[in-house]
Write an enzyme that holds these catalytic residues in place. Sequence first.
Site, PDB file in Angstrom:
ATOM      1  N   GLY A  79     -17.547  27.970  45.243  1.00 11.63           N
ATOM      2  CA  GLY A  79     -16.547  28.585  44.950  1.00 11.63           C
ATOM      3  C   GLY A  79     -15.261  28.649  44.313  1.00 11.63           C
ATOM      4  O   GLY A  79     -15.548  26.977  43.950  1.00 11.63           O
ATOM      5  N   GLY A  81     -12.704  27.066  43.903  1.00  8.88           N
ATOM      6  CA  GLY A  81     -12.264  25.290  44.386  1.00  8.88           C
ATOM      7  C   GLY A  81     -10.557  25.226  43.571  1.00  8.88           C
ATOM      8  O   GLY A  81      -9.396  24.306  44.252  1.00  8.88           O
ATOM      9  N   ARG A  82     -10.414  26.018  42.590  1.00  8.87           N
ATOM     10  CA  ARG A  82      -9.323  25.317  42.260  1.00  8.87           C
ATOM     11  C   ARG A  82      -8.609  27.136  41.340  1.00  8.87           C
ATOM     12  O   ARG A  82      -8.227  27.068  40.661  1.00  8.87           O
ATOM     13  CB  ARG A  82      -8.576  24.535  41.136  1.00  8.87           C
ATOM     14  N   ASP A 114      -8.103  18.481  43.067  1.00 10.28           N
ATOM     15  CA  ASP A 114      -6.658  18.658  44.309  1.00 10.28           C
ATOM     16  C   ASP A 114      -6.415  20.345  44.125  1.00 10.28           C
ATOM     17  O   ASP A 114      -5.405  21.015  44.219  1.00 10.28           O
ATOM     18  CB  ASP A 114      -6.103  18.138  43.343  1.00 10.28           C
ATOM     19  N   GLY A 115      -7.560  21.475  43.512  1.00 10.80           N
ATOM     20  CA  GLY A 115      -6.666  22.414  43.010  1.00 10.80           C
ATOM     21  C   GLY A 115      -6.367  22.603  41.524  1.00 10.80           C
ATOM     22  O   GLY A 115      -6.025  23.945  41.883  1.00 10.80           O
ATOM     23  N   ASP A 241     -23.022  29.661  37.623  1.00 11.45           N
ATOM     24  CA  ASP A 241     -21.961  30.094  38.150  1.00 11.45           C
ATOM     25  C   ASP A 241     -20.803  29.906  37.675  1.00 11.45           C
ATOM     26  O   ASP A 241     -20.133  30.535  37.156  1.00 11.45           O
ATOM     27  CB  ASP A 241     -21.321  29.037  39.041  1.00 11.45           C
ATOM     28  N   ASN A 242     -21.261  29.890  36.003  1.00 17.73           N
ATOM     29  CA  ASN A 242     -20.477  29.974  35.131  1.00 17.73           C
ATOM     30  C   ASN A 242     -20.937  31.463  34.167  1.00 17.73           C
ATOM     31  O   ASN A 242     -20.548  31.632  32.857  1.00 17.73           O
ATOM     32  CB  ASN A 242     -19.844  29.428  34.138  1.00 17.73           C
ATOM     33  N   ASP A 251     -15.436  30.971  31.378  1.00 19.56           N
ATOM     34  CA  ASP A 251     -15.283  29.283  31.775  1.00 19.56           C
ATOM     35  C   ASP A 251     -15.183  28.546  30.480  1.00 19.56           C
ATOM     36  O   ASP A 251     -15.820  28.355  29.387  1.00 19.56           O
ATOM     37  CB  ASP A 251     -15.636  28.991  32.790  1.00 19.56           C
TER      38      ASP A 251
HETATM   39  P1  AMP Z   1     -15.892  24.751  36.855  1.00 22.90           P
HETATM   40  O1  AMP Z   1     -16.260  23.609  36.169  1.00 22.90           O
HETATM   41  O2  AMP Z   1     -14.421  25.558  36.933  1.00 22.90           O
HETATM   42  O3  AMP Z   1     -17.036  25.699  36.776  1.00 22.90           O
HETATM   43  O4  AMP Z   1     -15.929  24.553  38.443  1.00 22.90           O
HETATM   44  C1  AMP Z   1     -16.808  24.050  38.795  1.00 22.90           C
HETATM   45  C2  AMP Z   1     -17.010  23.960  40.952  1.00 22.90           C
HETATM   46  O5  AMP Z   1     -15.785  22.881  40.991  1.00 22.90           O
HETATM   47  C3  AMP Z   1     -16.190  25.282  40.933  1.00 22.90           C
HETATM   48  O6  AMP Z   1     -16.196  25.298  41.968  1.00 22.90           O
HETATM   49  C4  AMP Z   1     -14.019  25.180  41.037  1.00 22.90           C
HETATM   50  O7  AMP Z   1     -13.528  25.621  41.713  1.00 22.90           O
HETATM   51  C5  AMP Z   1     -14.773  23.496  41.686  1.00 22.90           C
HETATM   52  N1  AMP Z   1     -13.481  22.084  40.392  1.00 22.90           N
HETATM   53  C6  AMP Z   1     -13.009  22.225  39.496  1.00 22.90           C
HETATM   54  N2  AMP Z   1     -12.498  21.817  39.637  1.00 22.90           N
HETATM   55  C7  AMP Z   1     -11.170  21.654  40.361  1.00 22.90           C
HETATM   56  C8  AMP Z   1     -10.648  20.903  40.622  1.00 22.90           C
HETATM   57  N3  AMP Z   1      -9.394  20.276  39.845  1.00 22.90           N
HETATM   58  N4  AMP Z   1     -10.212  20.635  42.449  1.00 22.90           N
HETATM   59  C9  AMP Z   1     -10.542  21.533  43.339  1.00 22.90           C
HETATM   60  N5  AMP Z   1     -12.201  22.185  42.687  1.00 22.90           N
HETATM   61  C10 AMP Z   1     -12.492  22.370  41.593  1.00 22.90           C
HETATM   62 MG    MG Z   2     -16.794  27.627  36.493  1.00 21.56          MG
END
Ligand code: AMP
Ligand code: MG
Length: 474
Positions: A79, A81-82, A114-115, A241-242, A251
């Site tokens: 989901g 997360g940020r 930390d979002g 998810d990407n 992404d």
């Molecule tokens: P990503 O690497 O952007 O594809 O992220 C993979 C997952 O990790 C997704 O669910 C993101 O929302 C979560 N995520 C990545 N970085 C953060 C962050 N700094 N805080 C919260 N969730 C994160």
């Molecule tokens: Mg992603």
Amino acid sequence: MGIAFDNSYARLPERFFSSQMPAKVPDAQLIRYNDELGKQLGIPEDLGMFSGNHLPEGAQPISQAYAGHQFGGFNPQLGDGRAILLGEVVNDHGKRRDIQLKGSGRTAFSRGGDGKSALGPVLREYIVSEAMHALGVPTTRALAAVATREAVMREEPTPGGVFTRVAASHIRVGTFQFFAAQQDTEAVLELVNHCIARHYPQAATAENPVLAFLECIIEAQAMLMARWLPLGFIHGVMNTDNCSISGETIDYGPCAFMDDFHPDCVFSYIDRQARYAWGNQPTICHWNMTRLAETLLPILDPNAERAKELAEGALGQFIGHFQEPYLNAFREKLGLSTEKDLAKSGTFLKSTLGTMAREEVDFSLFFRHLAAENHVELIALFKNPESGKTWLNEWQSIERPADSLVKMKAVNPIRIPRNHQIEKVIQAAYRDDFAPFHRMVEGMSDPFTEKAEYADLEAAPLPEERVQNTFCGT
Ligand code: AMP
Ligand code: MG
């Protein structure tokens, strides 16, 4: 006049998302606003909106639920997360676009995170997504980059940022997996109908709309791979998810444009098995499509055997959708687009790529210098000039149209956003100097035209400048 939001995703059932206000960052500073894109979307420059401090009228902020296979392992609960989806706008061509903030604080899906986002990855995504757009590749876009003037804790305290991302949608293969993993077939069907209306309306009238929908995505993703590879682009983290349902590149964490060519080239620090290497990307994309097809099995056909057959039939189309555009793109790059014999071009391409890898030639400069009036610079790219001359003789023996050099220049970019340059831009930004960032964005906006003032952006990295790894930008 306000922004004409129409938030179709927020009208889906509640289990698809979680309502979430962006965090406030009172000292935020606007680094860049994409004027041209903003005009198309009817969204004026607005630091309050792009920082998350002020919610424009009609916005309905949500974070979206999704799951995903990361490096092959399934995670049922990822989901946003940020990221927070502010809402959707429909432009004058009837195109619907998501407006999303990335890095604006914790959400229901943040788990331990930390979002937030560091400023470096924000600038990197701005540069690379706009460069991809200028190169003609389907991609999410950059509307704005903001510096929060707050530190985020990474390996060390790092300046924070917020990125405003624009996408046809943020629905992923992982969104389907989220519901399929819970055997929530009703939600999968609802999501299919939403995606058909939004991305593939032609599937609605097909005999089997679910099958037609699957075939549309498979084609869009195969075409995307046929665009990435001829640019030397490595996504770096092709998790499900990407992998976007709209067929856009999404992404830009650990991505890279290759310098020296090698089919096994991989940058991402965490990709230890080279799963997402340059040459492996079509295979992985097909694997991702297989994961998508699995989520659709219960609604493809009431008969499980028949559903499986239909899915396999659709997946079998991937290679056909990939191979011809891929080969044609390389034929154009090599100036062989009128050569009738496809198999012969295929063989020549294979041996060319083999030579390029052995000789460690710079991928982009190889094709660009090949389009030059003389080939001094081309030969200089080869480790062993004799091999360069041998290859060139072979290339010269193939008949080409008289205007081939002009056509080759139109498909072989002289400037791509190289990692060592992005690194310099980020380092300068961390010293509060944003001039190199703006210059790089501008230099990448017209990548096929030679411009003396950007000569430094064309060059391959010196040995000491070479970036070996990229990291997931969080
Ligand atoms: P990503 O690497 O952007 O594809 O992220 C993979 C997952 O990790 C997704 O669910 C993101 O929302 C979560 N995520 C990545 N970085 C953060 C962050 N700094 N805080 C919260 N969730 C994160
Ligand atoms: Mg992603």
